[in-house]
Design an enzyme around this catalytic site. Structure first.
Site, short mmCIF file in Angstrom:
data_model
loop_
_atom_site.label_atom_id
_atom_site.label_comp_id
_atom_site.label_asym_id
_atom_site.label_seq_id
_atom_site.Cartn_x
_atom_site.Cartn_y
_atom_site.Cartn_z
N GLY A 14 7.16 -0.95 -10.04
CA GLY A 14 6.33 -0.52 -8.91
C GLY A 14 5.44 0.64 -9.30
N GLY A 17 1.88 1.49 -7.48
CA GLY A 17 1.81 1.79 -6.04
C GLY A 17 1.62 3.27 -5.76
N GLY A 20 4.41 5.32 -7.50
CA GLY A 20 4.30 5.14 -8.95
C GLY A 20 3.08 5.85 -9.52
N TYR A 143 13.99 -5.07 5.93
CA TYR A 143 13.76 -4.07 4.88
C TYR A 143 14.96 -3.12 4.78
CZ TYR A 143 11.36 0.07 2.84
OH TYR A 143 10.99 1.18 2.10
N LYS A 147 17.46 -2.49 1.61
CA LYS A 147 17.53 -1.18 0.95
C LYS A 147 18.97 -0.65 0.96
CE LYS A 147 13.29 -0.21 -0.33
NZ LYS A 147 12.93 0.10 -1.73
N ASN A 172 8.76 9.37 5.14
CA ASN A 172 7.45 8.72 5.05
C ASN A 172 6.58 9.41 4.01
OD1 ASN A 172 8.63 7.92 7.61
ND2 ASN A 172 6.62 7.00 8.06
N VAL A 173 6.06 8.64 3.08
CA VAL A 173 5.26 9.16 1.98
C VAL A 173 3.78 8.89 2.23
CG1 VAL A 173 5.02 9.23 -0.54
CG2 VAL A 173 7.15 8.42 0.48
N LYS A 194 -9.12 4.28 9.57
CA LYS A 194 -9.75 4.07 10.88
C LYS A 194 -10.70 5.22 11.25
CE LYS A 194 -5.93 2.92 13.30
NZ LYS A 194 -5.07 2.35 14.38
P1 NAP Z 1 3.35 0.31 -2.68
O1 NAP Z 1 2.23 1.28 -2.77
O2 NAP Z 1 3.26 -0.85 -1.76
O3 NAP Z 1 3.67 -0.25 -4.16
C1 NAP Z 1 4.62 -1.25 -4.31
C2 NAP Z 1 4.81 -1.47 -5.79
O4 NAP Z 1 5.77 -2.50 -6.00
C3 NAP Z 1 3.51 -1.90 -6.48
O5 NAP Z 1 3.47 -1.36 -7.78
C4 NAP Z 1 3.67 -3.41 -6.53
O6 NAP Z 1 2.95 -4.03 -7.59
C5 NAP Z 1 5.16 -3.51 -6.80
N1 NAP Z 1 5.68 -4.82 -6.43
C6 NAP Z 1 5.71 -5.38 -5.19
N2 NAP Z 1 6.25 -6.61 -5.26
C7 NAP Z 1 6.56 -6.84 -6.58
C8 NAP Z 1 7.12 -7.93 -7.30
N3 NAP Z 1 7.48 -9.05 -6.69
N4 NAP Z 1 7.28 -7.79 -8.63
C9 NAP Z 1 6.91 -6.66 -9.27
N5 NAP Z 1 6.38 -5.58 -8.65
C10 NAP Z 1 6.20 -5.69 -7.32
O7 NAP Z 1 4.72 1.02 -2.31
P2 NAP Z 1 5.13 2.57 -2.35
O8 NAP Z 1 4.77 3.20 -1.05
O9 NAP Z 1 4.65 3.17 -3.64
O10 NAP Z 1 6.72 2.45 -2.40
C11 NAP Z 1 7.41 2.65 -3.60
C12 NAP Z 1 8.89 2.71 -3.24
O11 NAP Z 1 9.09 3.79 -2.32
C13 NAP Z 1 9.39 1.46 -2.55
O12 NAP Z 1 10.68 1.12 -3.03
C14 NAP Z 1 9.45 1.86 -1.08
O13 NAP Z 1 10.43 1.11 -0.38
C15 NAP Z 1 9.82 3.30 -1.19
N6 NAP Z 1 9.45 4.13 -0.03
C16 NAP Z 1 8.15 4.19 0.39
C17 NAP Z 1 7.83 4.98 1.52
C18 NAP Z 1 6.41 5.10 2.02
O14 NAP Z 1 6.23 5.72 3.08
N7 NAP Z 1 5.43 4.58 1.31
C19 NAP Z 1 8.83 5.68 2.19
C20 NAP Z 1 10.14 5.60 1.72
C21 NAP Z 1 10.44 4.82 0.60
P3 NAP Z 1 1.41 -4.51 -7.35
O15 NAP Z 1 0.59 -3.25 -7.35
O16 NAP Z 1 1.12 -5.39 -8.51
O17 NAP Z 1 1.39 -5.22 -6.03
O1 GFB Z 2 4.13 4.57 9.07
P1 GFB Z 2 4.46 3.68 10.21
O2 GFB Z 2 3.70 2.40 10.33
O3 GFB Z 2 5.97 3.24 10.15
O4 GFB Z 2 4.28 4.55 11.57
P2 GFB Z 2 7.32 3.94 10.66
C1 GFB Z 2 4.35 3.88 12.81
C2 GFB Z 2 4.11 4.89 13.94
O5 GFB Z 2 2.74 5.36 13.88
C3 GFB Z 2 4.26 4.18 15.28
C4 GFB Z 2 2.03 4.90 15.06
O6 GFB Z 2 4.62 5.15 16.25
C5 GFB Z 2 2.84 3.69 15.52
O7 GFB Z 2 2.58 3.45 16.92
N1 GFB Z 2 0.65 4.56 14.66
C6 GFB Z 2 -0.46 5.06 15.25
C7 GFB Z 2 0.28 3.77 13.64
N2 GFB Z 2 -1.57 4.55 14.68
C8 GFB Z 2 -1.12 3.75 13.65
C9 GFB Z 2 -1.80 3.00 12.65
O8 GFB Z 2 -3.05 2.94 12.57
N3 GFB Z 2 -1.03 2.34 11.75
C10 GFB Z 2 0.35 2.37 11.79
N4 GFB Z 2 1.05 1.71 10.84
N5 GFB Z 2 1.04 3.08 12.74
C11 GFB Z 2 8.22 2.54 8.67
C12 GFB Z 2 9.19 1.42 8.40
O9 GFB Z 2 8.43 3.01 9.98
O10 GFB Z 2 8.48 3.64 7.80
C13 GFB Z 2 9.08 0.96 6.98
O11 GFB Z 2 8.90 0.33 9.29
C14 GFB Z 2 9.02 2.12 5.99
O12 GFB Z 2 10.17 0.12 6.69
C15 GFB Z 2 8.20 3.29 6.47
O13 GFB Z 2 10.29 2.54 5.66
C16 GFB Z 2 8.43 4.50 5.60
O14 GFB Z 2 7.42 5.33 10.12
O15 GFB Z 2 7.42 3.75 12.12
#
Ligand code: NAP
Ligand code: GFB
Length: 321
Positions: A14, A17, A20, A143, A147, A172-173, A194
């Site tokens: 990953g 992403g 990463g 999900y 996890k 949340n990242v 947006k």
């Molecule tokens: P991301 O931007 O969506 O990146 C996902 C990564 O996984 C990309 O490098 C993607 O490759 C790769 N991937 C997806 N499906 C794959 C597959 N089938 N085989 C190989 N690689 C695959 O996600 P992120 O936000 O960086 O998240 C990274 C980790 O942090 C994840 O485990 C996620 O659950 C965790 N996490 C994220 C958040 C958040 O708010 N973003 C919060 C808590 C935990 P491609 O670029 O080629 O698609």
């Molecule tokens: O980051 P988000 O989509 O996921 O945030 P969660 C959702 C919250 O933001 C809700 C509000 O309260 C939405 O109503 N919101 C407002 C919006 N405007 C927007 C918008 O334009 N886009 C989005 N996406 N939301 C996720 C989990 O929960 O947290 C995933 O479902 C993941 O599995 C991620 O773990 C870190 O924080 O609610």
């Protein structure tokens, strides 16, 4: 090719992403130590849902350490639509990566959970001991259970084989190189995208939901610094929450206001309460992290938002959206 002085071959699944790319930025910016070779994978290197492709990529790179980030990832609305896919794809990815790490005698694996996988009905603040204490929020059960199984697998590999497989639990990242797709992405990149369009078109910014839910947001570069520390220094099998403090929690409305200010948007902001709020809060304690790193400094939220907005505007053509 690896130099003959390479002691650590670190494979980041990953790697293309949000998280990463942040780790790669630090590694290429000076965090890499002598004797370390880092490889950042995308799905083009291997589809990790496929065990043969996973085996081939482990054979090719012979990692001594793995940071396992690869996953099907998305915001609230993508999760609500595709709970089965989030379960199936992530279960396959995780089982393949951990089994190949075992078969290739990888010294240490750090996987990635999320604070959204904790029980929805819970006391606060949430801590690492509470992962399996009850069902997760209904919006992302696929999900969340996938996890949670990483934690189960880590314990099982350790009990049966002595493997040093552990995990971190980020909140949340957000940051540069995020997925800014409005339908599939998380709230902050969605609102940044947006706001960019609202400013360009002279239309209102529509925030989904009431704006009342509360979140702790961690800047991707801060998470990357912590991830590298975990890889090098953290020795527990039990996972560790990587989050800003409870006192840094903000409402979605406050987060939107920070983005509006950072983007210099002066138009109308509307709350579309026909859209789901999802989980109201998932307030997590970073007490365990603070025991290890009492002086770690997080980037102030508004500064991190400003840096992310500036990056998005400058990279609009190439950003994932
Ligand atoms: P991301 O931007 O969506 O990146 C996902 C990564 O996984 C990309 O490098 C993607 O490759 C790769 N991937 C997806 N499906 C794959 C597959 N089938 N085989 C190989 N690689 C695959 O996600 P992120 O936000 O960086 O998240 C990274 C980790 O942090 C994840 O485990 C996620 O659950 C965790 N996490 C994220 C958040 C958040 O708010 N973003 C919060 C808590 C935990 P491609 O670029 O080629 O698609
Ligand atoms: O980051 P988000 O989509 O996921 O945030 P969660 C959702 C919250 O933001 C809700 C509000 O309260 C939405 O109503 N919101 C407002 C919006 N405007 C927007 C918008 O334009 N886009 C989005 N996406 N939301 C996720 C989990 O929960 O947290 C995933 O479902 C993941 O599995 C991620 O773990 C870190 O924080 O609610």
């Amino acid at each position: 090719m690896a130099s003959d002085r390479t002691e650590l071959r670190i494979l980041v699944t990953g790697g293309s992403g949000l998280v990463g790319r942040a780790i790669e930025r630090l590694v290429k910016g000076g965090e890499r130590r002598d004797g370390e070779e880092w490889t950042f994978l995308s799905s083009k290197d291997a589809d990790l849902t496929n065990v043969d492709e996973t085996r081939a990529v482990f054979k090719r790179y012979r990692p001594t350490h793995v940071i396992h980030l690869a996953a099907m990832v998305g915001g609230l609305f993508r999760n609500m639509k595709y709970n089965l896919d989030f379960w199936r794809l992530n279960i396959h990815i995780n089982d393949n990566v951990l089994q190949m790490a075992h078969e290739h005698a990888v010294a240490k694996v750090i996987s990635c959970l999320s604070t959204c996988i904790f029980p929805d009905q819970t006391t606060y603040p949430i801590d690492e001991s509470m992962i399996h204490n009850g069902p997760p929020h209904s919006s992302n059960f696929g999900y969340s259970y996938a996890k949670r199984m990483i934690d189960i697998q880590n314990r099982a590999y350790h009990q049966q084989h002595g493997s040093r497989f552990s995990a971190v639990i980020p909140t949340n990242v957000f940051g540069m190189d995020d997925n800014f797709n409005i339908e599939e992405g998380h709230v902050l990149p969605g609102l940044i995208h947006k706001t960019y369009l609202a400013k360009m078109n002279g239309t209102p910014l529509v925030v989904w939901g009431s704006g009342k839910p509360r979140r702790q947001f961690i800047y991707s570069l801060d998470l990357a610094r912590l991830f590298i520390w975990v890889l090098r220094e953290y020795e527990e099998i039990e996972p560790i929450i990587l989050s800003v403090g409870e006192e840094e929690e903000v409402s979605i409305k406050e987060a939107a206001e920070s983005i509006v200010s950072a983007m210099g948007f002066e138009g109308e902001v509307i709350f579309d309460t026909s859209k789901s709020d999802g989980q109201y809060k998932k307030t997590a304690s970073n007490g365990k992290l603070r025991k290890y790193l009492p002086h770690f400094q997080f980037t102030p939220f508004n500064q991190a938002i400003k840096e992310t907005c500036d990056w998005f505007v400058a990279n609009y053509k190439v950003a994932r959206k």
